[in-house]
Design a protein around this motif. Sequence first.
Motif, PDB file in Angstrom:
ATOM      1  N   ILE A 171      -0.450  16.600 -10.127  1.00 21.35           N
ATOM      2  CA  ILE A 171      -0.554  17.365  -8.881  1.00 21.35           C
ATOM      3  C   ILE A 171      -1.624  16.739  -7.993  1.00 21.35           C
ATOM      4  CG2 ILE A 171      -1.137  19.602  -7.838  1.00 21.35           C
ATOM      5  CD1 ILE A 171      -0.223  20.929 -10.445  1.00 21.35           C
ATOM      6  N   LYS A 172      -1.352  16.676  -6.673  1.00 18.22           N
ATOM      7  CA  LYS A 172      -2.314  16.153  -5.696  1.00 18.22           C
ATOM      8  C   LYS A 172      -2.227  16.960  -4.414  1.00 18.22           C
ATOM      9  CE  LYS A 172      -4.943  13.007  -3.559  1.00 18.22           C
ATOM     10  NZ  LYS A 172      -5.853  13.770  -2.731  1.00 18.22           N
ATOM     11  N   ARG A 173      -3.368  17.405  -3.921  1.00 20.54           N
ATOM     12  CA  ARG A 173      -3.406  18.071  -2.612  1.00 20.54           C
ATOM     13  C   ARG A 173      -3.239  17.007  -1.537  1.00 20.54           C
ATOM     14  NH1 ARG A 173      -7.740  22.553  -0.342  1.00 20.54           N
ATOM     15  NH2 ARG A 173      -6.747  22.746   1.700  1.00 20.54           N
ATOM     16  N   THR A 174      -2.445  17.305  -0.503  1.00 20.51           N
ATOM     17  CA  THR A 174      -2.156  16.299   0.524  1.00 20.51           C
ATOM     18  C   THR A 174      -2.747  16.605   1.894  1.00 20.51           C
ATOM     19  OG1 THR A 174      -0.051  17.354   1.072  1.00 20.51           O
ATOM     20  CG2 THR A 174      -0.017  15.612  -0.598  1.00 20.51           C
ATOM     21  N   ASP A 175      -3.142  17.839   2.153  1.00 17.03           N
ATOM     22  CA  ASP A 175      -3.651  18.174   3.477  1.00 17.03           C
ATOM     23  C   ASP A 175      -5.171  18.151   3.543  1.00 17.03           C
ATOM     24  OD1 ASP A 175      -3.947  20.440   1.874  1.00 17.03           O
ATOM     25  OD2 ASP A 175      -3.836  21.791   3.597  1.00 17.03           O
ATOM     26  N   GLN A 201      -4.677  26.528  -3.521  1.00 16.70           N
ATOM     27  CA  GLN A 201      -5.399  27.166  -2.423  1.00 16.70           C
ATOM     28  C   GLN A 201      -4.393  27.701  -1.407  1.00 16.70           C
ATOM     29  OE1 GLN A 201      -8.852  27.328  -1.998  1.00 16.70           O
ATOM     30  NE2 GLN A 201      -9.154  26.430  -4.004  1.00 16.70           N
ATOM     31  N   SER A 202      -4.600  28.902  -0.950  1.00 20.98           N
ATOM     32  CA  SER A 202      -3.685  29.529  -0.008  1.00 20.98           C
ATOM     33  C   SER A 202      -3.528  28.677   1.253  1.00 20.98           C
ATOM     34  CB  SER A 202      -4.194  30.925   0.361  1.00 20.98           C
ATOM     35  OG  SER A 202      -3.272  31.566   1.209  1.00 20.98           O
ATOM     36  N   GLY A 203      -2.287  28.345   1.601  1.00 14.48           N
ATOM     37  CA  GLY A 203      -1.967  27.569   2.796  1.00 14.48           C
ATOM     38  C   GLY A 203      -2.068  26.064   2.632  1.00 14.48           C
ATOM     39  N   ALA A 204      -2.628  25.583   1.523  1.00 16.99           N
ATOM     40  CA  ALA A 204      -2.760  24.138   1.296  1.00 16.99           C
ATOM     41  C   ALA A 204      -1.423  23.561   0.831  1.00 16.99           C
ATOM     42  CB  ALA A 204      -3.843  23.859   0.259  1.00 16.99           C
ATOM     43  N   THR A 205      -1.215  22.270   1.055  1.00 21.69           N
ATOM     44  CA  THR A 205       0.016  21.622   0.616  1.00 21.69           C
ATOM     45  C   THR A 205      -0.285  20.641  -0.513  1.00 21.69           C
ATOM     46  OG1 THR A 205      -0.186  19.959   2.369  1.00 21.69           O
ATOM     47  CG2 THR A 205       1.197  21.859   2.829  1.00 21.69           C
ATOM     48  N   TYR A 206       0.653  20.579  -1.445  1.00 18.69           N
ATOM     49  CA  TYR A 206       0.505  19.775  -2.657  1.00 18.69           C
ATOM     50  C   TYR A 206       1.790  19.014  -2.942  1.00 18.69           C
ATOM     51  CZ  TYR A 206      -3.376  22.973  -3.395  1.00 18.69           C
ATOM     52  OH  TYR A 206      -4.533  23.695  -3.241  1.00 18.69           O
ATOM     53  N   ILE A 207       1.649  17.848  -3.555  1.00 18.33           N
ATOM     54  CA  ILE A 207       2.797  17.128  -4.106  1.00 18.33           C
ATOM     55  C   ILE A 207       2.661  17.136  -5.615  1.00 18.33           C
ATOM     56  CG2 ILE A 207       3.274  15.711  -2.082  1.00 18.33           C
ATOM     57  CD1 ILE A 207       1.753  13.404  -3.458  1.00 18.33           C
ATOM     58  N   PHE A 208       3.782  16.987  -6.309  1.00 19.13           N
ATOM     59  CA  PHE A 208       3.730  16.961  -7.761  1.00 19.13           C
ATOM     60  C   PHE A 208       4.834  16.090  -8.338  1.00 19.13           C
ATOM     61  CE2 PHE A 208       6.727  20.387  -6.937  1.00 19.13           C
ATOM     62  CZ  PHE A 208       7.698  20.198  -7.913  1.00 19.13           C
ATOM     63  N   LEU A 209       4.592  15.629  -9.544  1.00 15.78           N
ATOM     64  CA  LEU A 209       5.592  14.971 -10.378  1.00 15.78           C
ATOM     65  C   LEU A 209       5.589  15.734 -11.697  1.00 15.78           C
ATOM     66  CD1 LEU A 209       7.482  12.695 -11.437  1.00 15.78           C
ATOM     67  CD2 LEU A 209       5.396  11.445 -12.062  1.00 15.78           C
ATOM     68  N   ALA A 210       6.746  16.198 -12.118  1.00 18.62           N
ATOM     69  CA  ALA A 210       6.885  16.868 -13.409  1.00 18.62           C
ATOM     70  C   ALA A 210       7.970  16.157 -14.196  1.00 18.62           C
ATOM     71  CB  ALA A 210       7.250  18.342 -13.219  1.00 18.62           C
ATOM     72  N   ILE A 211       7.708  15.977 -15.483  1.00 20.05           N
ATOM     73  CA  ILE A 211       8.678  15.328 -16.374  1.00 20.05           C
ATOM     74  C   ILE A 211       8.945  16.278 -17.535  1.00 20.05           C
ATOM     75  CG2 ILE A 211       9.135  13.349 -17.867  1.00 20.05           C
ATOM     76  CD1 ILE A 211       7.254  11.726 -16.049  1.00 20.05           C
ATOM     77  N   ALA A 212      10.234  16.475 -17.835  1.00 16.37           N
ATOM     78  CA  ALA A 212      10.636  17.397 -18.901  1.00 16.37           C
ATOM     79  C   ALA A 212      10.364  16.805 -20.277  1.00 16.37           C
ATOM     80  CB  ALA A 212      12.122  17.725 -18.770  1.00 16.37           C
TER      81      ALA A 212
END
Length: 120
Positions: A50-54, A109-120
Amino acid sequence: TGEVNGNTWTFVTYLFASLDGISKVGSYTGNGTSQTIDCGFSAGARFVLIKRTDNSGNWKLMDTARGITTGDDKVLELDSNSAESTFDLIDPVSSGFIVKGNTTQGQNQSGATYIFLAIA
Protein backbone atom coordinates in the motif's frame (compact mmCIF):
# COMPACT_ATOMS: atom_id res chain seq x y z
CA THR A 1 14.90 15.23 -12.69
CA GLY A 2 18.22 13.50 -12.01
CA GLU A 3 16.48 10.91 -9.84
CA VAL A 4 14.51 9.56 -12.78
CA ASN A 5 16.73 10.37 -15.74
CA GLY A 6 20.35 10.57 -14.54
CA ASN A 7 22.97 10.18 -17.26
CA THR A 8 24.62 6.71 -17.03
CA TRP A 9 22.35 5.67 -14.14
CA THR A 10 20.78 2.22 -14.12
CA PHE A 11 17.10 1.90 -13.34
CA VAL A 12 14.77 -0.98 -12.56
CA THR A 13 11.08 -0.79 -13.33
CA TYR A 14 8.47 -3.09 -11.85
CA LEU A 15 5.13 -3.37 -13.65
CA PHE A 16 2.08 -5.03 -12.11
CA ALA A 17 -1.30 -5.99 -13.49
CA SER A 18 -4.55 -7.42 -12.21
CA LEU A 19 -5.35 -11.04 -13.03
CA ASP A 20 -8.71 -12.33 -11.81
CA GLY A 21 -8.32 -14.49 -8.71
CA ILE A 22 -4.52 -14.03 -8.63
CA SER A 23 -3.61 -10.35 -8.25
CA LYS A 24 -5.33 -7.00 -7.94
CA VAL A 25 -3.86 -3.57 -8.65
CA GLY A 26 -6.16 -0.83 -7.50
CA SER A 27 -6.80 2.27 -5.48
CA TYR A 28 -9.08 3.40 -2.69
CA THR A 29 -10.01 6.56 -0.86
CA GLY A 30 -9.47 6.51 2.88
CA ASN A 31 -12.54 6.83 5.06
CA GLY A 32 -10.94 7.02 8.53
CA THR A 33 -12.64 3.79 9.63
CA SER A 34 -12.14 0.18 8.61
CA GLN A 35 -13.10 -0.72 5.05
CA THR A 36 -12.98 -3.92 3.02
CA ILE A 37 -10.92 -3.89 -0.16
CA ASP A 38 -12.55 -6.51 -2.39
CA CYS A 39 -9.94 -8.01 -4.70
CA GLY A 40 -12.16 -10.80 -6.01
CA PHE A 41 -10.13 -13.48 -4.21
CA SER A 42 -11.60 -16.59 -2.58
CA ALA A 43 -8.96 -17.25 0.10
CA GLY A 44 -7.75 -13.74 0.96
CA ALA A 45 -4.61 -11.79 0.14
CA ARG A 46 -1.22 -13.29 0.99
CA PHE A 47 0.75 -10.17 -0.05
CA VAL A 48 -0.39 -6.54 0.25
CA LEU A 49 1.57 -3.42 -0.74
CA ILE A 50 0.00 0.00 0.00
CA LYS A 51 1.20 3.55 -0.83
CA ARG A 52 -0.47 6.90 -0.24
CA THR A 53 -0.45 8.94 -3.46
CA ASP A 54 -1.83 12.37 -2.56
CA ASN A 55 0.76 13.09 0.15
CA SER A 56 3.93 11.60 1.58
CA GLY A 57 3.89 8.10 2.99
CA ASN A 58 5.97 4.95 2.86
CA TRP A 59 5.40 1.85 0.76
CA LYS A 60 3.96 -0.56 3.36
CA LEU A 61 4.33 -4.29 2.75
CA MET A 62 2.47 -7.01 4.65
CA ASP A 63 2.44 -10.71 3.79
CA THR A 64 1.38 -14.03 5.26
CA ALA A 65 5.01 -15.14 5.69
CA ARG A 66 5.33 -12.41 8.35
CA GLY A 67 1.71 -12.72 9.45
CA ILE A 68 -1.41 -11.01 8.13
CA THR A 69 -3.72 -11.62 11.04
CA THR A 70 -6.61 -10.05 12.88
CA GLY A 71 -4.58 -7.82 15.18
CA ASP A 72 -0.98 -6.71 14.80
CA ASP A 73 0.81 -7.37 11.50
CA LYS A 74 4.52 -7.35 10.68
CA VAL A 75 5.14 -4.41 8.33
CA LEU A 76 8.11 -3.55 6.12
CA GLU A 77 8.49 -0.07 4.65
CA LEU A 78 10.18 -0.63 1.29
CA ASP A 79 11.50 2.92 0.97
CA SER A 80 13.03 2.99 4.44
CA ASN A 81 15.99 1.32 6.07
CA SER A 82 13.98 0.84 9.27
CA ALA A 83 13.60 -2.63 10.73
CA GLU A 84 10.35 -4.55 10.42
CA SER A 85 7.73 -3.08 12.73
CA THR A 86 4.42 -4.27 14.14
CA PHE A 87 1.13 -2.41 13.59
CA ASP A 88 -2.51 -3.34 13.12
CA LEU A 89 -2.83 -2.05 9.54
CA ILE A 90 -4.90 -4.69 7.76
CA ASP A 91 -7.00 -7.74 8.60
CA PRO A 92 -7.65 -10.81 6.48
CA VAL A 93 -10.93 -11.37 4.66
CA SER A 94 -11.62 -14.01 2.00
CA SER A 95 -12.26 -11.49 -0.81
CA GLY A 96 -9.06 -9.49 -0.18
CA PHE A 97 -8.22 -7.50 2.95
CA ILE A 98 -9.62 -4.98 5.40
CA VAL A 99 -7.80 -1.67 5.78
CA LYS A 100 -7.98 -0.71 9.44
CA GLY A 101 -9.21 2.62 10.76
CA ASN A 102 -7.33 5.88 10.98
CA THR A 103 -4.10 4.72 12.64
CA THR A 104 -0.87 6.62 13.23
CA GLN A 105 0.57 4.76 10.22
CA GLY A 106 -1.90 6.51 7.91
CA GLN A 107 -3.03 3.80 5.48
CA ASN A 108 -6.70 4.89 5.70
CA GLN A 109 -6.75 8.63 6.41
CA SER A 110 -10.15 10.10 5.60
CA GLY A 111 -10.16 11.62 2.09
CA ALA A 112 -6.61 10.44 1.25
CA THR A 113 -5.94 8.36 -1.87
CA TYR A 114 -3.96 5.13 -1.92
CA ILE A 115 -2.74 2.59 -4.46
CA PHE A 116 -2.27 -1.07 -3.67
CA LEU A 117 -1.07 -4.39 -5.03
CA ALA A 118 -2.60 -7.54 -3.54
CA ILE A 119 -1.65 -11.09 -4.44
CA ALA A 120 -3.80 -14.10 -3.52
